[in-house]
Design an enzyme around this catalytic site. Structure first.
Site, short mmCIF file in Angstrom:
data_model
loop_
_atom_site.label_atom_id
_atom_site.label_comp_id
_atom_site.label_asym_id
_atom_site.label_seq_id
_atom_site.Cartn_x
_atom_site.Cartn_y
_atom_site.Cartn_z
N ASN A 33 40.60 25.11 34.46
CA ASN A 33 39.74 24.12 33.80
C ASN A 33 40.37 23.62 32.49
OD1 ASN A 33 39.39 26.21 32.01
ND2 ASN A 33 37.15 26.10 31.96
N ASP A 57 36.19 25.01 37.32
CA ASP A 57 35.75 26.11 36.46
C ASP A 57 35.32 27.26 37.36
OD1 ASP A 57 34.08 27.81 34.92
OD2 ASP A 57 33.73 26.20 33.49
N VAL A 58 35.91 28.44 37.17
CA VAL A 58 35.62 29.57 38.07
C VAL A 58 34.19 30.08 37.99
CG1 VAL A 58 37.95 30.52 38.37
CG2 VAL A 58 36.57 31.22 36.40
N LYS A 90 30.92 34.71 30.73
CA LYS A 90 30.63 34.00 31.99
C LYS A 90 31.90 33.82 32.82
CE LYS A 90 26.64 31.26 30.51
NZ LYS A 90 26.19 29.89 30.15
N THR A 91 32.97 33.42 32.15
CA THR A 91 34.22 33.20 32.88
C THR A 91 34.68 34.48 33.55
OG1 THR A 91 34.94 31.36 31.54
CG2 THR A 91 36.67 32.62 32.62
N TYR A 144 35.25 39.94 25.41
CA TYR A 144 36.48 40.04 26.22
C TYR A 144 36.60 41.42 26.85
CZ TYR A 144 41.49 39.66 27.31
OH TYR A 144 42.72 39.64 27.94
N LYS A 148 35.95 42.27 30.79
CA LYS A 148 37.03 42.76 31.66
C LYS A 148 36.66 44.11 32.29
CE LYS A 148 40.40 39.67 31.14
NZ LYS A 148 41.15 39.03 32.23
N ARG A 185 47.94 34.49 18.68
CA ARG A 185 48.46 35.82 18.99
C ARG A 185 49.67 36.11 18.10
NH1 ARG A 185 47.77 36.01 25.53
NH2 ARG A 185 47.95 33.76 25.39
P1 NAD Z 1 45.92 31.84 28.72
O1 NAD Z 1 44.78 31.56 27.82
O2 NAD Z 1 47.22 31.15 28.46
O3 NAD Z 1 45.53 31.54 30.24
C1 NAD Z 1 44.22 31.60 30.74
C2 NAD Z 1 44.02 30.43 31.68
O4 NAD Z 1 42.69 30.48 32.22
C3 NAD Z 1 44.14 29.08 30.96
O5 NAD Z 1 44.96 28.21 31.70
C4 NAD Z 1 42.69 28.57 30.90
O6 NAD Z 1 42.58 27.18 30.85
C5 NAD Z 1 42.12 29.18 32.18
N1 NAD Z 1 40.65 29.31 32.15
C6 NAD Z 1 39.88 29.80 31.14
N2 NAD Z 1 38.58 29.75 31.49
C7 NAD Z 1 38.54 29.22 32.75
C8 NAD Z 1 37.48 28.89 33.65
N3 NAD Z 1 36.20 29.13 33.33
N4 NAD Z 1 37.80 28.36 34.85
C9 NAD Z 1 39.09 28.11 35.18
N5 NAD Z 1 40.13 28.38 34.37
C10 NAD Z 1 39.85 28.93 33.17
O7 NAD Z 1 46.13 33.42 28.72
P2 NAD Z 1 47.25 34.32 29.40
O8 NAD Z 1 47.91 35.09 28.33
O9 NAD Z 1 48.08 33.54 30.34
O10 NAD Z 1 46.34 35.35 30.20
C11 NAD Z 1 46.11 35.24 31.60
C12 NAD Z 1 45.28 36.41 32.08
O11 NAD Z 1 45.96 37.63 31.80
C13 NAD Z 1 43.91 36.50 31.39
O12 NAD Z 1 42.95 36.89 32.35
C14 NAD Z 1 44.11 37.59 30.37
O13 NAD Z 1 42.92 38.25 30.08
C15 NAD Z 1 45.10 38.50 31.07
N6 NAD Z 1 45.87 39.29 30.09
C16 NAD Z 1 46.81 38.70 29.29
C17 NAD Z 1 47.49 39.47 28.34
C18 NAD Z 1 48.55 38.89 27.45
O14 NAD Z 1 49.09 39.60 26.60
N7 NAD Z 1 48.91 37.63 27.56
C19 NAD Z 1 47.20 40.84 28.22
C20 NAD Z 1 46.22 41.38 29.03
C21 NAD Z 1 45.57 40.61 29.98
N1 UDP Z 2 48.24 40.14 14.00
C1 UDP Z 2 48.83 39.96 12.76
N2 UDP Z 2 49.12 38.69 12.36
C2 UDP Z 2 48.85 37.60 13.11
C3 UDP Z 2 48.25 37.79 14.39
C4 UDP Z 2 47.95 39.08 14.78
O1 UDP Z 2 49.12 40.93 12.03
O2 UDP Z 2 49.15 36.47 12.66
C5 UDP Z 2 47.97 41.51 14.44
C6 UDP Z 2 46.55 41.76 14.97
O3 UDP Z 2 45.68 42.08 13.91
C7 UDP Z 2 46.80 42.91 15.92
C8 UDP Z 2 48.20 42.66 16.47
O4 UDP Z 2 48.83 41.79 15.54
O5 UDP Z 2 46.81 44.14 15.21
C9 UDP Z 2 48.22 42.02 17.85
O6 UDP Z 2 47.37 40.89 17.81
P1 UDP Z 2 47.16 39.90 19.04
O7 UDP Z 2 46.03 39.01 18.70
O8 UDP Z 2 48.46 39.28 19.42
O9 UDP Z 2 46.78 40.86 20.27
P2 UDP Z 2 45.72 42.05 20.47
O10 UDP Z 2 45.09 42.42 19.15
O11 UDP Z 2 44.73 41.51 21.43
O12 UDP Z 2 46.56 43.15 20.99
#
Ligand code: NAD
Ligand code: UDP
Ligand code: UDP
Length: 311
Positions: A33, A57-58, A90-91, A144, A148, A185
């Site tokens: 979406n 939208d899922v 919801k997502t 979140y 999950k 991030r």
């Molecule tokens: P991202 O935000 O780049 O990707 C998420 C995607 O989902 C986006 O393209 C967004 O538009 C789509 N989306 C959101 N809500 C939606 C909806 N209602 N319907 C359809 N599409 C929707 O994040 P990412 O880092 O690529 O993460 C992808 C998945 O991996 C997520 O489920 C996230 O929770 C999981 N994950 C990621 C990390 C990480 O470090 N990147 C770590 C743990 C888990």
């Molecule tokens: N963080 C930080 N500076 C930033 C962004 C994040 O120090 O500009 C820290 C944040 O507080 C966390 C760690 O880096 O301790 C990882 O954050 P991120 O949001 O990437 O992932 P998550 O907390 O979900 O692991």
């Protein structure tokens, strides 16, 4: 040639997975979406006749015929998932119910992109899959984390009750090209700050740890997990066990970019986990999987990507 659906396929991880599965000769349906995803991430794939893009939208039902589903739809950066916390739940939850309904109807295998956040602020270190976690159910990260967690429950109940062909992986912090430069991030923040010679914003004192995985290693783990037999559901940790403090990460990014940035310290957000490191024995044993790209190399590739989009 399989028909494969990737929800959240236009996001950071999804776009890499789409590209890899197309390269392996499959038909790929990318459903998104565009809440946090971008057409730019999948631009190189659009002209491929075996690639289909669906804006959807899922949280609404979706009907198609499909062999495998990777369920990634969910914003992953704290800034984005906290922007509309109710929508995040919801997502995760309604999205999972629809995707599991689709998997049940079609008999497709379905893999859930779960997260190390199910361990919350862990008191067991490193985290094994048998650890139940330490999660605040009412905090700002709960939409979140708890979303999950209940999705893992739904996946297991569709497996037990409906014999759905499910797989759960718990992804630890992942980084690489196609991350949004402004998604908040830590890796993207630090690289953008370093490239612009701005202050590196460390939250807290920077002693909290994370274990950072390069996206190509994750994609390999996802594909190996999907290929396992129906009796193996996971959950399986997929992450790089090399653990770094956030201060070490900041210093490494400054070094690799040759930046003039200085480090500055800002308040630590609520419920920020103090430590995180996967035990990956299960992935090693069941998937014969190991991460291959270490932080220096992965960061360099990511820095090159951010340079290519920001200048
Ligand atoms: P991202 O935000 O780049 O990707 C998420 C995607 O989902 C986006 O393209 C967004 O538009 C789509 N989306 C959101 N809500 C939606 C909806 N209602 N319907 C359809 N599409 C929707 O994040 P990412 O880092 O690529 O993460 C992808 C998945 O991996 C997520 O489920 C996230 O929770 C999981 N994950 C990621 C990390 C990480 O470090 N990147 C770590 C743990 C888990
Ligand atoms: N963080 C930080 N500076 C930033 C962004 C994040 O120090 O500009 C820290 C944040 O507080 C966390 C760690 O880096 O301790 C990882 O954050 P991120 O949001 O990437 O992932 P998550 O907390 O979900 O692991
Ligand atoms: N669903 C879907 N696509 C399908 C099959 C089902 O989106 O191909 C949705 C359906 O709308 C329902 C959800 O998935 O809301 C759960 O389906 P299930 O069959 O498990 O439950 P039920 O329809 O009995 O509530």
């Amino acid at each position: 040639m399989k028909q494969i659906l990737i929800t959240g396929g236009a996001g950071f991880i999804g776009s890499h997975l789409c590209a890899r599965l197309l390269k392996e000769g499959h038909n790929v349906v990318c459903l998104d979406n565009f809440f946090t995803g971008s057409k730019k991430n999948i631009l190189p794939l659009i002209s491929n006749p075996f690639f289909e893009l669906v804006r959807h939208d899922v949280t609404y039902p979706y009907y198609t015929d499909i062999d495998e589903i990777y369920n990634l739809a969910c914003p992953a950066s704290p800034i984005h998932y906290q922007y509309d916390a109710i929508q995040t739940v919801k997502t995760s939850v309604m999205g999972a119910i629809n995707i599991l309904g689709l998997a049940k109807r079609t008999g497709a295998k379905v893999l859930q992109a779960s997260t190390s956040e199910v361990y919350g602020d862990p008191v067991v270190h490193p985290q094994t899959e048998s650890y139940w976690g330490n999660v605040n159910p009412i905090g700002i990260r709960s939409c979140y984390d708890e979303g999950k967690r209940v999705v893992e429950t739904l996946f297991m109940d569709y497996y037990r009750q409906n014999q759905a062909r499910i797989k759960i992986i718990r992804i630890f912090n992942t980084y690489g090209p196609n991350m949004m430069p402004n998604d908040g991030r830590v890796v993207s923040n630090f690289i953008m700050q370093a490239l612009n010679n701005e202050d590196i914003t460390i939250y807290g004192d920077g002693s909290q740890t994370r274990s950072f995985q390069y996206v190509d290693d994750l994609v390999e783990g996802m594909i190996r997990m999907m290929a396992t037999g129906d009796d193996f559901t996971g959950p399986v940790n997929i992450g790089n066990p090399n653990e770094f403090t956030i201060r070490q990460l900041g210093e490494l990014v400054v070094k690799l970019t040759g930046s003039r940035s200085k480090i500055c310290y800002l308040p630590l957000p609520n419920d920020d986990p103090k430590q995180r490191k996967p035990d990956i024995s299960l992935a090693q044993n069941k998937l014969n999987w190991n991460p291959t790209i270490q932080l220096d190399e992965g960061l360099q590739r990511t820095i090159d990507y951010f340079k290519s989009i920001s200048y």
